[in-house]
Design a protein around this motif. Structure first.
Motif, PDB file in Angstrom:
ATOM      1  N   PRO A 246       0.836  -1.235  -0.032  1.00 20.75           N
ATOM      2  CA  PRO A 246      -0.140   0.067   0.033  1.00 20.75           C
ATOM      3  C   PRO A 246       0.901   1.245  -0.052  1.00 20.75           C
ATOM      4  CG  PRO A 246      -0.017  -1.024   2.168  1.00 20.75           C
ATOM      5  CD  PRO A 246       0.410  -2.072   1.239  1.00 20.75           C
ATOM      6  N   ALA A 247       2.031   1.201   0.624  1.00 25.61           N
ATOM      7  CA  ALA A 247       2.854   2.464   0.627  1.00 25.61           C
ATOM      8  C   ALA A 247       3.186   2.987  -0.823  1.00 25.61           C
ATOM      9  CB  ALA A 247       4.088   2.297   1.640  1.00 25.61           C
ATOM     10  N   LEU A 248       3.808   1.731  -1.606  1.00 24.00           N
ATOM     11  CA  LEU A 248       4.224   1.798  -2.872  1.00 24.00           C
ATOM     12  C   LEU A 248       3.265   2.215  -3.782  1.00 24.00           C
ATOM     13  CD1 LEU A 248       7.111  -0.768  -3.039  1.00 24.00           C
ATOM     14  CD2 LEU A 248       7.380   1.765  -2.693  1.00 24.00           C
ATOM     15  N   GLN A 249       2.008   1.750  -3.724  1.00 26.79           N
ATOM     16  CA  GLN A 249       0.914   1.994  -4.344  1.00 26.79           C
ATOM     17  C   GLN A 249       0.623   3.371  -4.243  1.00 26.79           C
ATOM     18  OE1 GLN A 249      -2.169  -0.833  -5.297  1.00 26.79           O
ATOM     19  NE2 GLN A 249      -0.626  -1.984  -6.363  1.00 26.79           N
ATOM     20  N   GLU A 250       0.243   4.084  -3.229  1.00 26.81           N
ATOM     21  CA  GLU A 250       0.051   5.426  -2.804  1.00 26.81           C
ATOM     22  C   GLU A 250       1.254   6.327  -3.224  1.00 26.81           C
ATOM     23  OE1 GLU A 250      -2.134   8.399  -1.094  1.00 26.81           O
ATOM     24  OE2 GLU A 250      -2.608   6.595  -1.840  1.00 26.81           O
TER      25      GLU A 250
END
Length: 331
Positions: free
Chosen positions: A124-128
């Motif tokens: 989720p951190a990299l997608q955001e």
């Protein structure tokens, strides 16, 4: 939504998690598990443990997940392609670029979805981070730096830290930047008494001009999974172990403390830690694979992309052996 019959090859440390997610995934039914080593984590449930990939295929599966040691990826994948089974192979795609090329060719020729489990893309951190970069929130990107460090995992026996861990960073960096590697320079160490490297430091450049740096090892008692993207308006810091994303903006307030000006080219601005939904990366990865098989829009990591990542890793290892920069050729 039609129900896809799923098979799983390998129920070791990673395979057990695949088994759980496959059982929970809408539109998918786990119908067969194969592992010549049995079921060490007790995940088979009501299913019998089949002896090999041939027995798995005989169960009439539509899709399969391959979670066995890297050296067995090619054999399993080629048999699955021949049987018409869409396949997700754990990363790295194969133990050599040549093996990966044969896998890509087989799935392309059969018109099947072939995917690679580069799970960090679904963090989720990299997608955001990717979403905010696409929105222009950082402006021009200057540098991407990653650190992936921790103790030695005894489960990994057939590859070094570069193919096992650095492949994560190389894949996520090219994906976040939407640009391929053009050259790399690397150094490795062998400290744990194995034939494979246990530390690698890589620097390189992407086609877009972005400078990249990766520090990866199995020698640290401190576990770290960090990606830093520095650009025109500040820096994003993604911690993929916690799924957190923080933005450090360039300052706009002039410094009045004269002695501090000597140490700061860009003054410190606001620091923001974002709040956003955090879903399990493995579940999101499986959803992307399922959607690709069903012909729906998907961000699945293709075998061609996984092969490109392996080619960069191989170039880094070649650089470490030669002691010089190596150009990355497209497979």
């Amino acid at each position: 939504m039609m129900t896809l019959r799923a098979g799983l090859l390998g129920v070791g440390m990673m395979g057990r998690h695949h088994a759980r997610v496959l059982r929970e995934l809408d539109g998918v039914e786990l119908v067969a598990i194969a592992d010549p080593g049995g079921d060490p984590h007790g995940v088979a449930g009501e299913l019998s443990i089949l002896p090999d990939i041939d027995a798995l295929i005989a169960e009439g599966v539509d899709i399969a997940v391959v979670a066995v040691p890297t050296r067995y990826h090619e054999d399993a994948a080629l048999k699955l392609a021949s049987a018409g089974v869409h396949t997700l192979v754990e990363k790295p795609i194969a133990d050599t670029v040549e093996a990966g090329e044969r896998m890509v060719a087989a799935f392309d020729a059969a018109g099947l979805v072939g995917a690679v489990g580069h799970i960090e893309r679904f963090n989720p951190a990299l997608q955001e981070l990717r979403r905010r970069l696409e929105a222009g929130e950082l402006g021009s990107v200057y540098q991407i730096q990653t650190r992936r460090q921790g103790p030695f995992p005894s489960r990994i026996a057939d590859v070094g830290v570069s193919k096992d861990l650095a492949s994560h960073d190389i894949d996520l960096t090219a994906w976040v930047a939407q640009s391929d590697y053009v050259n790399v320079f690397a150094q490795t160490t062998f400290k744990s008494g194995r034939e494979y490297e246990d530390m690698i430091a890589v620097t390189g450049r992407l086609a877009s001009g972005v400078i990249v740096n990766h520090l990866v090892n199995w020698l640290s008692p401190m576990k770290e999974r960090v990606t830093v993207v520095t650009g025109e308006k500040g820096a994003f810091v993604a911690d993929t172990s916690t799924g957190d994303l923080t933005f450090h903006s360039n300052g706009t307030v002039p410094l009045e403390w004269e002695s501090m000006k000597v140490f700061r080219g860009v003054s410190e601005g606001d620091v923001i830690r974002y709040a956003f939904p955090k879903r399990e990366p493995l579940r999101v990865e499986h959803e992307a694979f399922r959607d690709a098989v069903l012909g729906e829009p998907s961000d699945v990591v293709t075998m061609a992309q996984g092969l490109r990542t392996l080619a960069v890793v191989e170039a880094a290892l070649e650089s470490a052996r030669a002691g010089s920069s190596v150009a990355v050729d497209a497979p």
